[in-house]
Write an enzyme that holds these catalytic residues in place. Sequence first.
Site, PDB file in Angstrom:
ATOM      1  N   HIS A 186      -5.729  48.273-110.193  1.00  0.00           N
ATOM      2  CA  HIS A 186      -5.706  47.712-111.374  1.00  0.00           C
ATOM      3  C   HIS A 186      -4.361  47.889-112.239  1.00  0.00           C
ATOM      4  CE1 HIS A 186      -9.768  46.594-112.135  1.00  0.00           C
ATOM      5  NE2 HIS A 186     -10.383  47.803-112.111  1.00  0.00           N
ATOM      6  N   ARG A 293     -13.365  32.873-105.753  1.00  0.00           N
ATOM      7  CA  ARG A 293     -14.053  33.921-104.951  1.00  0.00           C
ATOM      8  C   ARG A 293     -14.978  34.578-105.498  1.00  0.00           C
ATOM      9  NH1 ARG A 293      -8.182  34.558-103.624  1.00  0.00           N
ATOM     10  NH2 ARG A 293      -7.709  34.143-101.495  1.00  0.00           N
ATOM     11  N   ARG A 329     -16.814  28.977-104.271  1.00  0.00           N
ATOM     12  CA  ARG A 329     -17.117  29.435-103.075  1.00  0.00           C
ATOM     13  C   ARG A 329     -18.393  30.393-103.189  1.00  0.00           C
ATOM     14  NH1 ARG A 329     -13.306  32.520 -99.143  1.00  0.00           N
ATOM     15  NH2 ARG A 329     -13.880  34.394-100.501  1.00  0.00           N
ATOM     16  N   GLU A 428     -13.226  27.719 -91.257  1.00  0.00           N
ATOM     17  CA  GLU A 428     -12.482  28.903 -91.021  1.00  0.00           C
ATOM     18  C   GLU A 428     -12.832  29.288 -89.580  1.00  0.00           C
ATOM     19  OE1 GLU A 428     -13.464  31.914 -94.138  1.00  0.00           O
ATOM     20  OE2 GLU A 428     -15.334  30.849 -94.470  1.00  0.00           O
ATOM     21  N   ASN A 451      -6.597  31.997 -93.339  1.00  0.00           N
ATOM     22  CA  ASN A 451      -6.595  33.371 -93.085  1.00  0.00           C
ATOM     23  C   ASN A 451      -7.651  33.720 -91.904  1.00  0.00           C
ATOM     24  OD1 ASN A 451      -5.191  33.170 -95.305  1.00  0.00           O
ATOM     25  ND2 ASN A 451      -6.364  34.839 -96.435  1.00  0.00           N
ATOM     26  N   ASP A 452      -8.741  33.308 -91.812  1.00  0.00           N
ATOM     27  CA  ASP A 452      -9.880  33.694 -90.734  1.00  0.00           C
ATOM     28  C   ASP A 452      -9.567  32.512 -89.805  1.00  0.00           C
ATOM     29  OD1 ASP A 452     -10.920  35.960 -91.669  1.00  0.00           O
ATOM     30  OD2 ASP A 452     -12.719  35.148 -92.569  1.00  0.00           O
ATOM     31  N   ARG A 462      -5.378  40.620 -88.609  1.00  0.00           N
ATOM     32  CA  ARG A 462      -4.106  40.712 -88.937  1.00  0.00           C
ATOM     33  C   ARG A 462      -3.760  41.841 -89.924  1.00  0.00           C
ATOM     34  NH1 ARG A 462      -5.721  38.234 -94.487  1.00  0.00           N
ATOM     35  NH2 ARG A 462      -7.648  37.888 -94.592  1.00  0.00           N
ATOM     36  N   CYS A 499      -6.854  26.533 -98.577  1.00  0.00           N
ATOM     37  CA  CYS A 499      -6.861  27.515 -99.557  1.00  0.00           C
ATOM     38  C   CYS A 499      -6.429  29.053 -98.966  1.00  0.00           C
ATOM     39  CB  CYS A 499      -8.293  27.796-100.289  1.00  0.00           C
ATOM     40  SG  CYS A 499      -9.758  28.088 -99.009  1.00  0.00           S
TER      41      CYS A 499
END
Length: 538
Positions: A186, A293, A329, A428, A451-452, A462, A499
């Site tokens: 945060h 997300r 999503r 993905e 990413n995936d 990764r 994305c």
Amino acid sequence: MKKGIPASKGYAIGRIVIKEESGLKIENTYVSNVSEEKARFERALILSKKQLEKIKTKTKHQLGKGKAEVFESHIMLLEDIEFAGAIELKIEKEHINAEKAVYDIVNLYMETFKLMKDEYIRERAMDIKDVGDRILSNLTGNITSLGNLSSNTVIAAHDLTPSDTVQLDKNKVIAFITDLGGKTSHSVIMAKAFQIPAVVGMKDITSYVKNGDLVIVDGVEGIVMVNPGKELVEKYKIKIEEYGIEKEKLKSIINLKTVTKSGKQIKLLGNIERCEDVEQVIKNGGDGIGLFRTEFLYMDRDAMPQEDEQFEAYKYVLEKMKNKPVVIRTLDIGGDKKLSYFPMEEECNPFLGYRSIRISLDRKDIFKVQLRALLRASVFGNLKIMFPMISSVEEFLQAKEVLKECMEELALEKREFNKELKVGIMVEVPAAAINADEMAKYADFFSIGTNDLIQYTLAVDRVNEKVAYLYNPMHPAVLSLIKTTIEAAHKNKKLCSMCGEMASDENAIKYLVECGLDEFSMSPQSILKIKQFIKSYC
């Protein structure tokens, strides 16, 4: 020179002020009057809540409602019957002082959070500590402060709590550096909101620097230089000036379309995790939201969000974006994203196991709550629903069937929803990319989650530092799957976006433009930089 994690971009040259730890020595003292000790704790609890209410109001005024919600969660912890009850029970059963009871229970909570695999949830341990430290300070009267600071101050701290960060004088504090922390803490979110550079996770920076040291903070590379020479200082003064000029230049293209040299228009959208992130998409001239997300609506709480709560969140984002596309999503948990209130069995290969759409199709009760909320919100903007981790046509059709059930339920209830909304998949999984031509016959759009996709294609974790060097977005196999997916979408007259992190990777942009990618979705802060790159080099 010391290296850390670049958490908030920018450059700063200033003098160090070390935030001293409270240094509280928590002693285990026997108390005979349990009622009085519990009353002491209760008074500290009430005072802590009053202080947090003031901080929340100040944060809302300075940074907006979204950032103030951090402190709402702190207040909720103070009001949590189980949290306060556990401390009072410990005082009662063990006849110990309130300080020791608070210290033990807070540490128990923190250790539980730190064991979580998901980085975002792990970072919430710092929120627990923040609340605990506040109660302890009010019990002991030992209050630490970062007041009376000079101009051009760089705060060095073991870690900064959200309370610490929001109370910094942004007219005097120009950067902060910490031993601990990650990109999702945060305090980092606050630093980005204040637009000051931050380098975190430096391990021992507080023992390496001393009060009054001159430092250069490079929030782009994630490095800190202590007592640099004149030549280096001059070099970074130029960098600071150029960085400011660049930011101003980028503002000048906010309202311009992203057009390649050949005249093709490209859409640049933003990825968001929380409702308040929509403001950054708007501020940076995003053409829409390419990825919301939604799992973050389910985190940092103790129960599933209900339909009305989700509906309000989706409605807020859609209305803010006016009629620009918003791709939401559905719930993507599992793997490294766990919910404390949703127990899941340990798996040998969680990234290949019970996660994402597989959970949604197995737990239709949870899935339908989200889909109903999405459908109800669809009348307030240009909503597109996206299912994650689809690996077969059959799986996609099952998900669409559940969506159809929800539509039928809402129709019977005479509730409005957009009957023509677009439904797509996140590509993905390599199987989805290889079979993209067939998938495109059923999906309204594709969004490539690199990413995936890269991770699964190359069999590389990764975040595993021993093999991370093998994680290569430009690997021929990865590029081939991306090209196959884009071509399949266009062959079937469907839109294809991306994305994942690769969408804002300047090394990949030219190739993606040449392949005909329609939309690039990225962190809102990257939009203008990528817009400039495409207009200049593509």
